[in-house]
Design a protein around this motif. Structure first.
Motif, PDB file in Angstrom:
ATOM      1  N   VAL A  63     -46.133 -10.203 -28.131  1.00 55.88           N
ATOM      2  CA  VAL A  63     -45.102  -9.686 -27.139  1.00 55.88           C
ATOM      3  C   VAL A  63     -45.828  -9.692 -25.771  1.00 55.88           C
ATOM      4  O   VAL A  63     -46.894  -9.350 -25.633  1.00 55.88           O
ATOM      5  CB  VAL A  63     -44.759  -8.105 -27.587  1.00 55.88           C
ATOM      6  N   CYS A  64     -44.862 -10.034 -24.880  1.00 56.09           N
ATOM      7  CA  CYS A  64     -45.317 -10.043 -23.418  1.00 56.09           C
ATOM      8  C   CYS A  64     -44.549  -8.976 -22.620  1.00 56.09           C
ATOM      9  O   CYS A  64     -43.447  -8.962 -22.925  1.00 56.09           O
ATOM     10  CB  CYS A  64     -45.315 -11.477 -22.927  1.00 56.09           C
ATOM     11  N   ARG A  65     -45.152  -8.614 -21.212  1.00 56.48           N
ATOM     12  CA  ARG A  65     -44.275  -7.791 -20.409  1.00 56.48           C
ATOM     13  C   ARG A  65     -42.875  -8.518 -19.799  1.00 56.48           C
ATOM     14  O   ARG A  65     -41.969  -8.011 -19.868  1.00 56.48           O
ATOM     15  CB  ARG A  65     -45.165  -7.386 -19.220  1.00 56.48           C
ATOM     16  N   THR A  66     -43.056  -9.891 -19.819  1.00 52.23           N
ATOM     17  CA  THR A  66     -41.881 -10.435 -19.462  1.00 52.23           C
ATOM     18  C   THR A  66     -40.794 -10.295 -20.433  1.00 52.23           C
ATOM     19  O   THR A  66     -39.496 -10.322 -20.197  1.00 52.23           O
ATOM     20  CB  THR A  66     -42.183 -12.051 -19.302  1.00 52.23           C
ATOM     21  N   ASP A  67     -41.098 -10.190 -21.863  1.00 56.71           N
ATOM     22  CA  ASP A  67     -40.044 -10.128 -22.871  1.00 56.71           C
ATOM     23  C   ASP A  67     -39.367  -8.536 -22.593  1.00 56.71           C
ATOM     24  O   ASP A  67     -37.998  -8.563 -22.580  1.00 56.71           O
ATOM     25  CB  ASP A  67     -40.551  -9.835 -24.204  1.00 56.71           C
TER      26      ASP A  67
ATOM     27  N   GLY B 188     -39.507 -14.114 -26.751  1.00 58.67           N
ATOM     28  CA  GLY B 188     -40.715 -14.285 -27.543  1.00 58.67           C
ATOM     29  C   GLY B 188     -41.358 -15.748 -27.190  1.00 58.67           C
ATOM     30  O   GLY B 188     -40.785 -16.706 -27.388  1.00 58.67           O
ATOM     31  N   HIS B 189     -42.293 -15.742 -26.346  1.00 61.88           N
ATOM     32  CA  HIS B 189     -42.751 -17.185 -25.698  1.00 61.88           C
ATOM     33  C   HIS B 189     -44.324 -17.112 -25.770  1.00 61.88           C
ATOM     34  O   HIS B 189     -44.959 -17.889 -25.160  1.00 61.88           O
ATOM     35  CB  HIS B 189     -42.413 -17.185 -24.384  1.00 61.88           C
ATOM     36  N   GLN B 190     -44.781 -16.460 -26.913  1.00 67.47           N
ATOM     37  CA  GLN B 190     -46.449 -16.716 -27.303  1.00 67.47           C
ATOM     38  C   GLN B 190     -46.359 -17.020 -28.757  1.00 67.47           C
ATOM     39  O   GLN B 190     -46.809 -16.039 -29.616  1.00 67.47           O
ATOM     40  CB  GLN B 190     -47.317 -15.482 -26.873  1.00 67.47           C
TER      41      GLN B 190
ATOM     42  N   LEU C 103     -51.462 -17.155 -25.113  1.00 70.52           N
ATOM     43  CA  LEU C 103     -50.530 -18.268 -24.812  1.00 70.52           C
ATOM     44  C   LEU C 103     -49.715 -17.966 -23.522  1.00 70.52           C
ATOM     45  O   LEU C 103     -49.425 -18.777 -22.952  1.00 70.52           O
ATOM     46  CB  LEU C 103     -49.463 -18.472 -25.802  1.00 70.52           C
ATOM     47  N   CYS C 104     -49.735 -16.592 -23.213  1.00 67.48           N
ATOM     48  CA  CYS C 104     -48.987 -16.499 -21.767  1.00 67.48           C
ATOM     49  C   CYS C 104     -49.844 -15.554 -21.153  1.00 67.48           C
ATOM     50  O   CYS C 104     -50.408 -16.066 -19.963  1.00 67.48           O
ATOM     51  CB  CYS C 104     -47.470 -15.746 -21.966  1.00 67.48           C
ATOM     52  N   GLY C 105     -50.297 -14.261 -21.687  1.00 70.37           N
ATOM     53  CA  GLY C 105     -51.097 -13.520 -21.114  1.00 70.37           C
ATOM     54  C   GLY C 105     -52.689 -14.226 -20.672  1.00 70.37           C
ATOM     55  O   GLY C 105     -53.143 -13.960 -19.686  1.00 70.37           O
TER      56      GLY C 105
END
Ligand SMILES: [Zn+2]
Ligand SMILES: [Zn+2]
Length: 333
Positions: free
Chosen positions: A43-47, A65-67, A152-154
């Motif tokens: 989970v990323c802050r962008t989510d 969900g992008h990681q 993957l994102c962070g």
């Protein structure tokens, strides 16, 4: 398949929440695409910003969900280089045109028609996800699926932010805000021999920063012991950007690692004078991703994760907003 579906963005504290887990139709890979069975999605802050509508939705309903880390379950027509069962990962950058001036000169992160996972295409808060094969990433063997997801994102965008900041090996670096992405960036910076100052409001985050090798910690407004050569801001608050700018020395750059930010307060020109710079960091290129994942395996970068079932996705987002997660939340379908 089961998926955490976002119908209409809205405050996460609302009942019912803007997202819910339900059954949806299985996605199918088209030409040039892979179908993955998802094993983990961080989970990323962008989510959070997509779920609450800080970033305007581009389609609905949608799956965030992008990681994503998974295994190739089906290969669409005209795919080369991927085979069934192989591990593959999905990041934020889901596709670019490949032909515009920025794509052509190696800055595909700036492509005007770039599409993003969880925004323009369904993401990995689900049992299955489809990814353009040429944008799927390979994860180094040293990381298991859970440990790899937060990279993957962070990890990748934090790495790009370090590059944008212009920090050099051995330099004095400031990190403003100390969530998931900053905890990975500090490991890269320490590997480069940088002396790192971490500013955050949270005493718990300051402790974690010291454990990860920060030379000094403080509040956002506290000046670092020595002027910084460069800083990266992670906190999604414009006032933090102004504080970081006051902390960099002559010629220093502040890189803003945020896709969404409230206004930056007015500041005196003296804070920018002497060729100080202020730059945003937008997305990443596949080259950034490959470089960072290779480097992360060599260092090796450690990720702290809190593993949760897909059904707990709303709770994970709420806790990210409150700052009560122990590490990066990783959803397992
Ligand atoms: Zn392009
Ligand atoms: Zn992200």
């Amino acid at each position: 398949m089961r998926a955490l579906v976002l119908d209409q963005p809205g405050p996460l504290r609302d009942t019912p929440a803007p997202l819910a887990t339900r059954d949806v139709r299985d996605p199918e890979p088209g030409t040039g695409e892979l179908l993955l069975r998802v094993s983990a999605c961080a989970v990323c802050r962008t989510d959070l910003q997509l779920a609450e509508g800080d970033l305007r939705p581009r389609r609905s309903p949608s799956i965030l969900g992008h990681q994503v880390v998974g295994r190739v379950l089906a290969v669409g027509p005209e795919v080369a280089g991927w085979s069934l069962g192989e591990r593959a990962a999905v990041g934020w950058l889901a596709g670019t045109c490949g032909t515009c001036p920025t794509c052509a000169d190696g800055r595909e992160n700036l492509c005007e028609v770039a599409v993003f996972t969880g925004w323009d295409r369904d993401g990995g808060f689900a049992e299955r996800v489809v990814v353009r094969a040429d944008f799927a990433l390979r994860v180094p063997a040293g990381f298991d699926d859970l440990a790899a997801a937060p990279l993957l994102c962070g990890g990748v965008i934090g790495y790009r932010a370090l590059l944008v900041s212009g920090i050099r090996p051995g330099g004095h670096l400031g990190l403003y805000g100390f969530g998931s992405s900053a905890s990975l960036a500090i490991q890269v910076a320490r590997h480069w021999g940088c002396e790192v100052h971490v500013a955050t409001r949270s005493p718990r985050e300051r402790d974690r920063a010291l454990r990860l090798g920060a030379a000094s910690v403080g509040e956002y407004d506290e000046p670092p012991p020595t002027p910084l050569d460069a800083a990266v801001t992670f906190a999604p608050a414009g006032s933090v950007v102004a504080a970081a700018l006051r902390a960099v020395g002559r010629g220093g750059t502040v890189a803003i690692n945020a896709i969404h930010l409230d206004g930056i307060p007015a500041f005196p020109y003296d804070d920018l004078w002497w060729e100080r710079g202020l730059r945003s960091v937008a997305n990443y290129t596949r080259r950034d991703a490959r470089e960072f994942l290779d480097l992360a395996a060599r260092i090796p970068v450690r990720t702290a994760v809190e593993v949760l079932p897909l059904e707990a996705g709303v709770d994970a987002l709420r806790r990210l907003a409150e700052g009560t997660l122990e590490g990066t939340a990783v959803l397992v379908p």
